[in-house]
Write a protein that holds these residues in place. Structure first.
Motif, mmCIF file in Angstrom:
data_model
loop_
_atom_site.group_PDB
_atom_site.id
_atom_site.type_symbol
_atom_site.label_atom_id
_atom_site.label_comp_id
_atom_site.label_asym_id
_atom_site.label_seq_id
_atom_site.Cartn_x
_atom_site.Cartn_y
_atom_site.Cartn_z
ATOM 1 N N VAL A 177 40.453 56.147 80.047
ATOM 2 C CA VAL A 177 41.318 55.473 81.008
ATOM 3 C C VAL A 177 42.714 56.067 80.895
ATOM 4 C CG1 VAL A 177 42.170 53.253 81.834
ATOM 5 C CG2 VAL A 177 39.936 53.391 80.700
ATOM 6 N N ASP A 178 43.209 56.600 82.007
ATOM 7 C CA ASP A 178 44.490 57.294 81.991
ATOM 8 C C ASP A 178 45.601 56.406 82.543
ATOM 9 O OD1 ASP A 178 46.232 59.317 81.501
ATOM 10 O OD2 ASP A 178 45.289 60.780 82.850
ATOM 11 N N TYR A 179 46.830 56.869 82.395
ATOM 12 C CA TYR A 179 47.982 56.139 82.918
ATOM 13 C C TYR A 179 47.934 56.099 84.443
ATOM 14 C CZ TYR A 179 50.216 56.348 78.299
ATOM 15 O OH TYR A 179 50.510 56.198 76.968
ATOM 16 N N PRO A 180 48.508 55.053 85.048
ATOM 17 C CA PRO A 180 48.560 54.991 86.510
ATOM 18 C C PRO A 180 49.563 55.996 87.074
ATOM 19 C CG PRO A 180 49.780 53.156 85.559
ATOM 20 C CD PRO A 180 49.120 53.860 84.412
ATOM 21 N N THR A 181 49.482 56.232 88.384
ATOM 22 C CA THR A 181 50.468 57.073 89.049
ATOM 23 C C THR A 181 51.779 56.293 89.184
ATOM 24 O OG1 THR A 181 49.840 56.291 91.253
ATOM 25 C CG2 THR A 181 48.639 58.197 90.367
ATOM 26 N N LYS A 182 52.833 56.968 89.625
ATOM 27 C CA LYS A 182 54.130 56.289 89.795
ATOM 28 C C LYS A 182 54.031 55.156 90.816
ATOM 29 C CE LYS A 182 57.142 60.169 88.555
ATOM 30 N NZ LYS A 182 58.195 61.106 89.033
ATOM 31 N N ALA A 183 53.324 55.425 91.928
ATOM 32 C CA ALA A 183 53.183 54.407 92.974
ATOM 33 C C ALA A 183 52.389 53.208 92.458
ATOM 34 C CB ALA A 183 52.502 55.004 94.206
ATOM 35 N N GLU A 184 51.321 53.493 91.695
ATOM 36 C CA GLU A 184 50.508 52.401 91.139
ATOM 37 C C GLU A 184 51.296 51.594 90.121
ATOM 38 O OE1 GLU A 184 46.091 54.539 91.544
ATOM 39 O OE2 GLU A 184 47.203 54.606 89.655
ATOM 40 N N GLU A 185 52.071 52.287 89.286
ATOM 41 C CA GLU A 185 52.851 51.575 88.276
ATOM 42 C C GLU A 185 53.916 50.691 88.923
ATOM 43 O OE1 GLU A 185 54.623 52.078 83.863
ATOM 44 O OE2 GLU A 185 53.145 53.418 84.732
ATOM 45 N N LEU A 186 54.482 51.177 90.016
ATOM 46 C CA LEU A 186 55.469 50.372 90.750
ATOM 47 C C LEU A 186 54.829 49.095 91.278
ATOM 48 C CD1 LEU A 186 58.377 50.229 91.905
ATOM 49 C CD2 LEU A 186 57.515 51.422 93.935
ATOM 50 N N GLU A 187 53.588 49.221 91.806
ATOM 51 C CA GLU A 187 52.875 48.052 92.324
ATOM 52 C C GLU A 187 52.495 47.097 91.192
ATOM 53 O OE1 GLU A 187 51.061 45.372 94.853
ATOM 54 O OE2 GLU A 187 52.453 47.012 95.271
ATOM 55 N N VAL A 188 52.068 47.655 90.052
ATOM 56 C CA VAL A 188 51.753 46.821 88.883
ATOM 57 C C VAL A 188 52.975 46.023 88.461
ATOM 58 C CG1 VAL A 188 51.182 46.867 86.420
ATOM 59 C CG2 VAL A 188 49.889 48.282 88.022
ATOM 60 N N MET A 189 54.115 46.687 88.389
ATOM 61 C CA MET A 189 55.349 46.024 87.963
ATOM 62 C C MET A 189 55.718 44.898 88.915
ATOM 63 S SD MET A 189 59.116 47.740 87.394
ATOM 64 C CE MET A 189 59.280 48.115 89.150
ATOM 65 N N ARG A 190 55.611 45.155 90.213
ATOM 66 C CA ARG A 190 55.984 44.133 91.204
ATOM 67 C C ARG A 190 55.054 42.926 91.123
ATOM 68 N NH1 ARG A 190 57.025 48.382 96.206
ATOM 69 N NH2 ARG A 190 59.243 48.773 95.760
ATOM 70 N N ARG A 191 53.745 43.192 90.936
ATOM 71 C CA ARG A 191 52.788 42.079 90.866
ATOM 72 C C ARG A 191 53.007 41.240 89.616
ATOM 73 N NH1 ARG A 191 46.634 43.845 92.539
ATOM 74 N NH2 ARG A 191 47.067 44.681 94.608
ATOM 75 N N MET A 192 53.028 41.922 88.486
ATOM 76 C CA MET A 192 53.054 41.199 87.224
ATOM 77 C C MET A 192 54.418 40.606 86.895
ATOM 78 S SD MET A 192 50.016 41.188 86.525
ATOM 79 C CE MET A 192 48.501 42.060 86.952
ATOM 80 N N ALA A 193 55.467 41.127 87.506
ATOM 81 C CA ALA A 193 56.797 40.546 87.312
ATOM 82 C C ALA A 193 56.934 39.241 88.081
ATOM 83 C CB ALA A 193 57.881 41.527 87.738
ATOM 84 N N ASN A 194 56.032 39.039 89.053
ATOM 85 C CA ASN A 194 56.012 37.799 89.829
ATOM 86 C C ASN A 194 55.250 36.743 89.025
ATOM 87 O OD1 ASN A 194 55.842 35.743 91.676
ATOM 88 N ND2 ASN A 194 54.773 36.930 93.240
ATOM 89 N N MET A 195 55.963 35.762 88.510
ATOM 90 C CA MET A 195 55.356 34.757 87.628
ATOM 91 C C MET A 195 54.283 33.922 88.324
ATOM 92 S SD MET A 195 56.839 35.289 84.774
ATOM 93 C CE MET A 195 58.346 35.914 84.018
ATOM 94 N N SER A 196 54.346 33.845 89.660
ATOM 95 C CA SER A 196 53.396 33.003 90.396
ATOM 96 C C SER A 196 52.158 33.771 90.843
ATOM 97 C CB SER A 196 54.088 32.395 91.624
ATOM 98 O OG SER A 196 54.553 33.417 92.499
#
Length: 325
Positions: A177-196
């Motif tokens: 399992v490799d690291y996500p791309t920049k675009a994927e990591e940006l989406e991960v950050m936005r989703r998981m930073a949302n507490m709800s």
């Protein structure tokens, strides 16, 4: 198999990817390999550094499939009895009773499997290979489907115990399992930073659907020439010099076992089915060859010193071995 039925299976598989996308960003490759394992009765070993959504992916997949799921966190103090169960003495009735362990489920997530010593890892052997568990003097058959999805951190990390060769060979595929791309990591950050963020998913497949898709994949045709091609690939890992791979022969200590031939055949059929074909192409075999073989080729110290990996050797084998008509 009727075309309408087959089309329904393909739609269900695409729906799984869609549902997974509600929670997991990217990682389509990993999800694809997990589904291959599910539909071909093969166990999957996932390797990657912490934080790459390995556990989240398996957990989400279990919710989408209407299967009994158990997560086992492997730790240095875990005992075999914690895994398979044990005999408990009932004082009221003065008899020993069986207390079944978490291994009695359809999907097992063995999280960080290389955090536990060999005796616990070996406790999985009978369950993975024979689909049964022995507690005391009684043997219990495990429910079908039975799938072990194990995650492990790279062996170089502190506090890890390398899996024995016999244990590793039980896994159909080892997926890096490799690291996500920049675009994927940006989406991960936005989703998981949302507490709800909840990430609710719907159930797509039942146990009966999984069994039917397994039958459909088993019915995929593979020609004799491609069967022979698989055997040649496996023999090239054992006797590379005979296939003109003299440099690689200096690095390989042990080649792939006969389980590799079986796994490569099944995985290639699954890839063909996912691509909406009822026959296997050479590209299907090549696509999964690295995942099926990378953990079954044992390299020597010379390979480690020269920085040669199993995946590099597999690429050389694929480029060297040809298909006989």
């Amino acid at each position: 198999m009727e075309n309408t039925q087959t089309e329904r299976y393909h739609q269900q598989i695409e729906s799984i990817f869609s549902e997974m996308g509600k929670v997991v960003v990217g990682q389509r490759y990993m999800i694809n390999r997990l589904l291959i394992g599910l539909f071909t009765n093969g166990h999957i070993l996932l390797e990657g550094v912490p934080g790459l959504a390995k556990t989240l992916t398996v957990n989400t997949l279990s919710k989408i499939l209407h299967l009994q799921f158990q997560r086992i966190q492997f730790t240095p103090d875990l005992l075999p009895a914690d895994l398979i169960g044990t005999m408990i003495y009932n004082q009221k009735q003065s008899v020993f009773e069986v207390k079944k362990g978490p291994i009695f489920a359809n999907m097992i997530l063995a999280d960080e499997i290389n955090r536990s010593p060999a005796k616990v890892q070996s406790a999985l052997l009978e369950a993975m290979q024979e689909k049964q568990v022995t507690i005391g003097e009684t043997t219990y058959m495990l429910d079908r489907p039975f799938l072990v999805l194990a995650t492990q951190n790279p062996v170089e990390q502190e506090g890890t115990y390398p899996l024995p060769e016999a244990q590793v060979d039980r896994f159909m595929m080892k997926v890096y399992v490799d690291y996500p791309t920049k675009a994927e990591e940006l989406e991960v950050m936005r989703r998981m930073a949302n507490m709800s963020f909840a990430g609710e998913v719907q159930t797509i497949l039942t146990k009966e659907d999984v069994a039917e898709i397994t039958k459909a994949i088993n019915a995929v045709n593979i020609s004799e020439s491609l069967e022979q091609y698989i055997v040649e690939l496996i023999f090239a890992t054992r006797k590379p010099a005979e296939y003109g791979l003299r440099e690689e022969a200096n690095y390989i200590q042990f080649g792939a076992s006969p389980r590799a031939s079986i796994s490569l055949n099944r995985a290639a059929k699954a890839i063909a089915f996912f691509n909406k074909r009822d026959y296997v192409l050479p590209e299907d075999i090549k696509e999964v060859a690295s995942d099926v073989l990378n953990h079954r080729i044992t390299l020597n110290y010379e390979a480690e010193a020269d920085g040669v990996t199993a995946r590099q050797i597999i690429d050389r084998i694929l480029s060297k071995v040809s298909i006989t008509k």
